[in-house]
Each structure stands twice: as structure tokens, then as C-alpha cells.
Design an enzyme around this catalytic site. Structure first.
Site, PDB file in Angstrom:
ATOM      1  N   ASP A  72      39.438  53.681  35.002  1.00 44.78           N
ATOM      2  CA  ASP A  72      39.703  52.862  36.183  1.00 44.78           C
ATOM      3  C   ASP A  72      40.688  53.615  37.081  1.00 44.78           C
ATOM      4  OD1 ASP A  72      39.353  50.684  37.827  1.00 44.78           O
ATOM      5  OD2 ASP A  72      40.912  49.469  36.892  1.00 44.78           O
ATOM      6  N   GLU A  73      40.756  53.249  38.351  1.00 46.62           N
ATOM      7  CA  GLU A  73      41.667  53.867  39.327  1.00 46.62           C
ATOM      8  C   GLU A  73      41.451  55.376  39.427  1.00 46.62           C
ATOM      9  OE1 GLU A  73      43.221  52.048  41.293  1.00 46.62           O
ATOM     10  OE2 GLU A  73      43.566  50.159  40.270  1.00 46.62           O
TER      11      GLU A  73
ATOM     12  N   MET B  47      39.519  47.860  48.167  1.00 45.24           N
ATOM     13  CA  MET B  47      40.172  46.910  47.247  1.00 45.24           C
ATOM     14  C   MET B  47      39.487  45.542  47.354  1.00 45.24           C
ATOM     15  SD  MET B  47      44.259  47.840  47.425  1.00 45.24           S
ATOM     16  CE  MET B  47      44.755  46.630  46.181  1.00 45.24           C
TER      17      MET B  47
ATOM     18  N   LYS C  29      35.316  46.408  41.841  1.00 41.84           N
ATOM     19  CA  LYS C  29      35.081  47.665  41.104  1.00 41.84           C
ATOM     20  C   LYS C  29      35.465  47.538  39.633  1.00 41.84           C
ATOM     21  CE  LYS C  29      37.901  50.094  43.623  1.00 41.84           C
ATOM     22  NZ  LYS C  29      38.427  48.953  44.386  1.00 41.84           N
ATOM     23  N   THR C  30      36.667  47.022  39.408  1.00 38.94           N
ATOM     24  CA  THR C  30      37.142  46.925  38.019  1.00 38.94           C
ATOM     25  C   THR C  30      36.314  45.897  37.250  1.00 38.94           C
ATOM     26  OG1 THR C  30      39.344  47.534  38.764  1.00 38.94           O
ATOM     27  CG2 THR C  30      39.186  46.527  36.589  1.00 38.94           C
TER      28      THR C  30
END
Ligand code: TMP
Ligand code: MG
Length: 201
Positions: free
Chosen positions: A94-95, A17, A21-22
Site C-alpha cells: 500500500d502507499e 485520495m 485504492k486501499t
């Protein structure tokens, strides 16, 4: 006999986290759109953080998206996105860590149909173990980008995500627990405290 090459490919953006990434996923989506590609942006419906119908990076970049169940079939994806699925040159998820074990097969089907797939997700859960379908996706990928964050304890590169309960390292709990800065922080290997390993004083 001559078989034309499949143009599809799978790109995976992994890391802990707060590693961006996003942000990187949305950067690739925006660049593809500048290049006049049709991009479908998708996230699992259980990610209710920030905004239900947007993909949002921790530092604010955000784009509207479609939402799908945790284990989407091609039909479920079609139901969510309609004609946009056929039109899509690029499908960005995403995720990825929240999807089920059948997700890599869905990705393969989409790649085989000639689409560029980009999946961003946590490689490890708060226990420091591989998260959901991410290890398989990382193995299947044509290209992998592994990002690091900054350890909140020592400032060195962080590759692990610490879950906190009342400010202390979590002793256990469910694998999936949606949250942000209030319940998670980025840590390096030395300062990461997995459940069952009490922090050294
Ligand atoms: P992020 O990588 O975009 O910051 O989001 C990760 C999401 O995953 C966030 O909602 C917290 C959640 N999460 C879990 O459900 N289980 C875990 O073990 C970890 C580390 C994160
Ligand atoms: Mg994110």
C-alpha cells in the site's frame, strides 16, 4: 531450448485520495487468502496514519502488515518479513507513492521470482504531478486499475487530490505530508486548485 514462463505479474491500483485504492487492495488480498495463497501485506513505515502496523482503508477495512523503509532493498524486505517473503505467492504494497525511485526495480525482481505483486498508490501528488515511483510502476504493470473519487465541490468524478491548509488550497509545501480528511479532499479537474493557481471566485 524451452524456458518455463514466469508466473509473476504486476498489478497497479492508482487514483486520487478517497477513491478506494486501499479498499480494493485489501479486497484482492482477502480473495487471494481465500484461495489459499500466502499473501505478504506491506506498507512504508512512514505511513503512520490510523495504525502503524495495519493497512487501513478510509472506510474501516483493515489488515495487519509488515513495515519497510522508503527505499527497501530485497534484504530489507527479508529483514521485515523473514521466511514469509519466500513463502509469499502474493506481495501487496500500500502507499506505493511513498516509495523511492528504486522501488520499481525491486518489484521487477519479485515478479521475476514468480510472485504476483499488487501495488496501490496515488498517481498524482497535491500539485497534480506524478507521484514518486508511480509513473514507472504504471508503465511496467501488467494490469492497471485507475479509480476515481467524488469531487467534494460538484459531485462529479474526482481524479485529483486537493491539499488544504486552514481550509484553503495549499500554496506549497513538501511533497510528502501524511494526512487524511483534515488536510485533503478529492476534486475533479475543474475544481482542483494546484499551488500557484489562485482559486477563482
Ligand atoms: P491514501 O491514498 O491511502 O488516502 O493516502 C495518501 C497519503 O499520501 C496520505 O497520508 C496523504 C499523503 N499525501 C502526500 O504525502 N502528498 C500528497 O501530495 C498527497 C496528495 C497525499
Ligand atoms: Mg489508502
Amino acid at each position: 531450448m524451452y524456458h518455463p514462463c514466469v508466473a509473476g505479474r504486476l498489478e497497479v491500483i492508482a487514483g486520487c485520495m478517497f477513491s478506494g485504492k486501499t479498499e480494493e487492495l485489501l479486497r484482492r488480498v482477502e480473495r487471494a487468502r481465500i484461495g489459499r495463497k500466502h499473501v505478504l501485506l506491506v506498507k512504508p513505515a512512514l505511513d503512520t496514519r490510523y495504525a502503524p502496523e495495519e493497512v487501513v482503508a478510509h472506510h474501516g477495512r483493515r489488515l495487519p502488515c509488515f513495515r519497510v523503509p522508503q527505499d527497501p532493498s530485497i534484504d530489507a524486505l527479508h529483514e521485515a518479513a523473514g521466511w514469509e517473503l519466500e513463502m509469499a505467492d502474493v506481495v501487496a504494497f500500500d502507499e506505493g507513492n511513498f516509495f523511492g525511485q528504486d522501488f520499481p526495480s525491486l518489484c521487477e525482481v519479485l515478479v521475476q521470482s514468480g510472485k504476483r505483486l499488487i501495488v496501490a498508490g496515488l498517481d498524482l501528488n497535491f500539485r497534480g504531478e506524478p507521484f514518486g515511483p508511480m509513473p514507472v510502476l504504471l508503465a511496467q504493470a501488467d494490469e492497471v486499475l485507475k479509480l476515481s473519487a467524488v469531487c467534494v465541490v460538484c459531485g462529479q468524478p474526482a481524479t485529483r487530490t486537493q491539499r488544504l491548509v486552514n481550509g484553503a488550497p495549499a500554496e506549497g509545501g513538501p511533497e510528502i505530508l501524511v494526512g487524511g480528511l483534515e488536510s485533503y479532499e478529492a476534486r475533479c479537474r475543474d475544481h482542483f486548485v494546484p499551488p500557484g493557481h489562485p482559486a477563482q471566485s
